[in-house]
Design a protein around this motif. Structure first.
Motif, PDB file in Angstrom:
ATOM      1  N   ASN A  86       0.823  -1.210   0.000  1.00  0.00           N
ATOM      2  CA  ASN A  86       0.000   0.000   0.000  1.00  0.00           C
ATOM      3  C   ASN A  86       0.855   1.257   0.000  1.00  0.00           C
ATOM      4  O   ASN A  86       0.539   2.253  -0.664  1.00  0.00           O
ATOM      5  CB  ASN A  86      -0.907   0.020   1.236  1.00  0.00           C
ATOM      6  N   MET A  89       1.774   1.890  -3.509  1.00  0.00           N
ATOM      7  CA  MET A  89       0.688   2.271  -4.426  1.00  0.00           C
ATOM      8  C   MET A  89       0.355   3.747  -4.295  1.00  0.00           C
ATOM      9  O   MET A  89       0.161   4.443  -5.299  1.00  0.00           O
ATOM     10  CB  MET A  89      -0.567   1.441  -4.143  1.00  0.00           C
ATOM     11  N   LEU A 105       0.387   2.225 -13.405  1.00  0.00           N
ATOM     12  CA  LEU A 105       0.587   1.587 -12.123  1.00  0.00           C
ATOM     13  C   LEU A 105       0.209   0.111 -12.162  1.00  0.00           C
ATOM     14  O   LEU A 105      -0.889  -0.251 -12.611  1.00  0.00           O
ATOM     15  CB  LEU A 105      -0.244   2.288 -11.048  1.00  0.00           C
ATOM     16  N   PHE A 107       0.129  -3.360  -9.567  1.00  0.00           N
ATOM     17  CA  PHE A 107       0.197  -3.807  -8.180  1.00  0.00           C
ATOM     18  C   PHE A 107       0.173  -5.323  -8.136  1.00  0.00           C
ATOM     19  O   PHE A 107      -0.623  -5.968  -8.820  1.00  0.00           O
ATOM     20  CB  PHE A 107      -0.982  -3.264  -7.370  1.00  0.00           C
ATOM     21  N   MET A 126      -5.433   1.004  -9.956  1.00  0.00           N
ATOM     22  CA  MET A 126      -4.265   0.488 -10.662  1.00  0.00           C
ATOM     23  C   MET A 126      -4.597   0.246 -12.137  1.00  0.00           C
ATOM     24  O   MET A 126      -5.746   0.010 -12.503  1.00  0.00           O
ATOM     25  CB  MET A 126      -3.806  -0.829 -10.034  1.00  0.00           C
TER      26      MET A 126
END
Length: 372
Positions: A86, A89, A105, A107, A126
């Motif tokens: 987290n 992110m 992005l 993840f 994401m």
């Protein structure tokens, strides 16, 4: 040049993937980055960012390179920020959506529980999501790609040096079969389950000893002390050995004749792969991705109950039957080299990156609120 470590740092304009590592302590995520990035760097311009705690072999961008991320990389329309926590992110969101940096992005989720509302918020923003197992993917509410972790089969192999032992430990292990367990000494990791199982099985098997490797952090010192008292009370002080943190775990996996992975809770859990890649059969609790890694009755077994008794029942057939153990050893090695090489994981992650770069035009049209 990083003068403290001698690490080379590439130009930010050349880097097309950033894999941040914002944690100072060793963890499973950090281990993944340490293993993957050098392999990925052979194919793409990738670097990590964060505290300077990773080995010198890991390519890294310093914090001073942040302003350069407003410029597009030389060879791609945007960079990829590949977060695994987290705390990684959120900065990616800030850089992409507020600072308007040319980023997409990604993840990777290993968690096997319902995510908090905050984590779901982050994951929902994401551009691509990877799950490390089918089980972890079942907790995601967004489209995702399942990519299990791989293992470095050049480092974890039956061929190579054994642990360098001296003094009392060398005498305790000399001529003995070894049941091993590796991981931080704490309740979550099930070290107590391992100890209870070993108390039950070792008393009738004088040719076996048990070894647990791993660091005990300050908050778990009382837990370790309780384990040592329990071992002493049962007269197993010479048979169940808590040897602490070791410099290199790979030689120990070669020394183990059987490996136990007893955690109560795990994200993915690399140690069964590390053991099997070393030709060591595995008995594990049903945590992490273990049921997806171990071939039941072939490379080892997975127990349903988080108890020492359940582990004891599972290890007994392998301890008592050398032919069964030898067959499981050969099957483990073949299984990992076929299904879980690190190169397979790197290649599948690269395919996720390539898909993002190739669909740039559609991203602009369907999600115009994002930075282009």
């Amino acid at each position: 040049m990083n003068h403290r470590t001698g690490r080379r740092r590439g130009s930010a304009r050349d880097v097309i993937v950033i894999a941040p590592n914002f944690k100072r302590r060793l963890s499973g995520v950090t281990s993944t980055i340490v293993q993957l990035l050098p392999l990925q760097a052979r194919r793409i311009a990738i670097a990590s960012m964060g505290p300077d705690v990773l080995p010198a072999a890991i390519p890294r961008l310093p914090w001073t390179a942040l302003p350069a991320l407003w410029a597009r990389p030389r060879e791609k329309p945007f960079r990829i920020w590949h977060a695994r926590r987290n705390t990684e992110m959120l900065p990616g969101l800030v850089m992409r959506d507020i600072l308007r940096m040319p980023l997409r992005l990604v993840f990777t989720s290993a968690a096997q529980r319902e995510h908090s509302a905050y984590t779901r918020f982050l994951i929902g923003r994401m551009d691509a999501v990877i799950a490390t197992s089918e089980r972890s993917g079942s907790y995601l509410k967004v489209p995702h790609t399942v990519i299990p972790h791989g293992i470095d089969c050049e480092r974890f192999t039956p061929d190579g040096p054994m642990p360098k032992l001296d003094g009392k430990l060398a005498a305790q292990l000399k001529g003995k079969r070894v049941v091993g367990c590796s991981g931080r000494i704490r309740h979550q990791k099930g070290t107590d389950l391992f100890v209870e199982a070993m108390i039950a099985v070792l008393k009738d098997r004088p040719d076996w000893v048990a070894v647990a490797t791993g660091r005990t952090t300050a908050e778990h010192r009382d837990f370790e002390a309780g384990l040592r008292r329990r071992i002493a009370e049962t007269g197993m002080g010479e048979r169940i050995l808590l040897v602490g943190e070791v410099d290199d775990i790979a030689p120990w996996f070669r020394r183990f004749d059987l490996y136990v992975a007893p955690p109560r809770n795990e994200g993915f859990g690399l140690t069964p792969l590390e053991a099997m890649a070393s030709g060591t059969p595995v008995v594990a609790t049903d945590a992490g991705a273990f049921r997806e890694l171990i071939v039941e009755g072939v490379t080892g077994s997975v127990v349903d109950a988080f108890t020492g008794d359940a582990i004891a029942r599972a290890v007994t057939p392998l301890m008592d039957d050398p032919a069964k153990r030898d067959a499981a050893s050969h099957a483990s090695l073949a299984h990992v080299r076929t299904r879980f090489p690190l190169a397979r994981e790197a290649g599948e992650i690269a395919a996720v990156y390539d898909a993002l770069w190739s669909r740039e035009n559609s991203d602009r049209s369907t999600r115009g609120w994002r930075n282009s």
